[in-house]
Design a protein around this motif. Sequence first.
Motif, short mmCIF file in Angstrom:
data_model
loop_
_atom_site.label_atom_id
_atom_site.label_comp_id
_atom_site.label_asym_id
_atom_site.label_seq_id
_atom_site.Cartn_x
_atom_site.Cartn_y
_atom_site.Cartn_z
N ALA A 284 7.62 -69.98 -83.19
CA ALA A 284 7.99 -68.88 -82.29
C ALA A 284 8.96 -69.39 -81.22
N MET A 285 9.76 -68.46 -80.72
CA MET A 285 10.60 -68.71 -79.55
C MET A 285 10.14 -67.77 -78.44
N LEU A 286 10.11 -68.26 -77.21
CA LEU A 286 9.58 -67.51 -76.08
C LEU A 286 10.70 -66.73 -75.40
N ILE A 287 10.52 -65.42 -75.27
CA ILE A 287 11.50 -64.54 -74.67
C ILE A 287 11.08 -64.21 -73.24
N ASP A 288 12.01 -64.33 -72.33
CA ASP A 288 11.75 -63.97 -70.93
C ASP A 288 11.49 -62.47 -70.85
N LEU A 289 10.33 -62.08 -70.34
CA LEU A 289 9.96 -60.67 -70.28
C LEU A 289 10.91 -59.85 -69.39
N GLN A 290 11.46 -60.47 -68.37
CA GLN A 290 12.34 -59.74 -67.45
C GLN A 290 13.69 -59.40 -68.08
N SER A 291 14.02 -60.03 -69.22
CA SER A 291 15.30 -59.74 -69.87
C SER A 291 15.19 -58.64 -70.92
N ILE A 292 13.97 -58.17 -71.18
CA ILE A 292 13.78 -57.11 -72.18
C ILE A 292 14.08 -55.76 -71.53
N ARG A 293 14.92 -54.93 -72.18
CA ARG A 293 15.29 -53.63 -71.61
C ARG A 293 15.76 -52.70 -72.72
N PHE A 294 15.97 -51.41 -72.35
CA PHE A 294 16.60 -50.47 -73.26
C PHE A 294 18.09 -50.80 -73.36
N VAL A 295 18.64 -50.53 -74.53
CA VAL A 295 20.08 -50.79 -74.70
C VAL A 295 20.86 -49.56 -74.24
N ASP A 296 22.02 -49.80 -73.59
CA ASP A 296 22.91 -48.71 -73.23
C ASP A 296 23.99 -48.58 -74.30
N ASP A 297 24.87 -47.61 -74.11
CA ASP A 297 25.91 -47.36 -75.12
C ASP A 297 26.84 -48.55 -75.28
N GLU A 298 27.14 -49.21 -74.17
CA GLU A 298 28.04 -50.37 -74.24
C GLU A 298 27.44 -51.50 -75.08
N LEU A 299 26.18 -51.83 -74.81
CA LEU A 299 25.51 -52.90 -75.57
C LEU A 299 25.33 -52.48 -77.03
N LEU A 300 25.05 -51.20 -77.23
CA LEU A 300 24.85 -50.72 -78.59
C LEU A 300 26.12 -50.87 -79.43
N GLU A 301 27.24 -50.54 -78.84
CA GLU A 301 28.52 -50.69 -79.56
C GLU A 301 28.84 -52.15 -79.81
#
Length: 433
Positions: A284-301
């Motif tokens: 496993a790799m550990l993901i910082d919980l504070q970096s998890i978020r909904f994606v916006d249109d810019e990130l989605l594209e």
Amino acid sequence: MFLRINPIPLVERLAGFLQDNIILSDSQPMSEFWSGFISHSILILSLAVIAIITDWVGKNIFVSVMKRVTKKTKTHWDDLLLSHKVFHRLAHLIPSYLVFILIPVALQGLSVWIFLLQTIVKIYIVIIIVRAINGLLKAFHELYQTFEIAKYKPIKGYIQIFQIIVYAIAAILALSFLMGKSPVYFITGLGAVSAVLLLIFKDVLLGFVASIQLSANDMVRPGDWITMPKFGADGDVIEITLTAVRIRNFDMTIISLPTYSMISDGFQNWRGMKEAGGRRIKRAMLIDLQSIRFVDDELLERLKKFKYIESYIENRQEEINKYNEKINSDAPAQYYGRRQTNIGIFRAYIQAYLQNSPNINTDMMLMTRQLPPANQGLPLEIYAFTNTTDWVAYEGIISDIFDHLLAVIHEFDLKTFQDPSGVDFQRLISLVK
């Protein structure tokens, strides 16, 4: 011609001649004791000469003939009998038996010496036979090793049991010869000391039972990789004997374990992994919980540019849009609607990346999953199997996978978690100042 000569009349004539003529002179006749001693000594030396000659004949004629015969045959078993000196040992039976039958002729009237010397010869014959049987068993085991079944059903433990039985029979015969009693006398006496024998041969008996269980259930074979943390064993089995299992650890040390410990304590056998053709990745790799978020249109594209997940993002977004339209609510979408997250898209990317990797066995379990969040972040675990079981190649494949994932994770606006280091504290101090 030589084989037709009967040595018994010759020895009888020599004995009579010596008995009648061992006298120094008519005036000083030799005493009866010295006359008998010298004549018997000469006869014993004659027997020794006969034994040496017959032994030489046996080695140079019998063994030489067997060597020529084995060279002409195409079979392998007779070569093994020759290499383990079975014929050499059997050749010693000829002079031994000859000396045995000539002792009463040479030592007429000396019953005690006849019994003593014949007993020694009989014990020597038993030793010869035991050594010949031992060589025969070794040759049989070596021949068995050439068959494919030897990889799955080792028989060295059974060979050792048979050797112990042969040695026990030889010891009983030797005692019966020395004490002049029937072997049945000693066999019946074993019942009285059975408890002592069980205590002495406890490891042998436990090892014998364990070796039968290991072989019958095909639990371990030479060449298997096994681990037994209790004994510090982690390596390949190189030999399974009656009382011990020898293992070469990966640090090239050799450890010997009691055979019955394989049954009583248990072990982990990695043979199934090798036979399956794939070795498991569970990391496993550990993901910082504070970096998890909904994606916006810019990130989605931006994420649609990854070919592995382009269709996934489009299909997933279409499914979400249909769901949100079906709800038909005036509340803001972030309260009621479904939205894609960067961690969800990253998980889909890992899954697609592994499925397209030439080093992953896609016919076996392949999964990317989230484990329960902990103090060090969200564990995102890869559960898959490589298409090789080689250790070096396996570690290289894992390193390549995580090299890529750790480098690409920032494209998803995610961060990996790690404990603060000295550099982090220095930055914090500089911000405070």
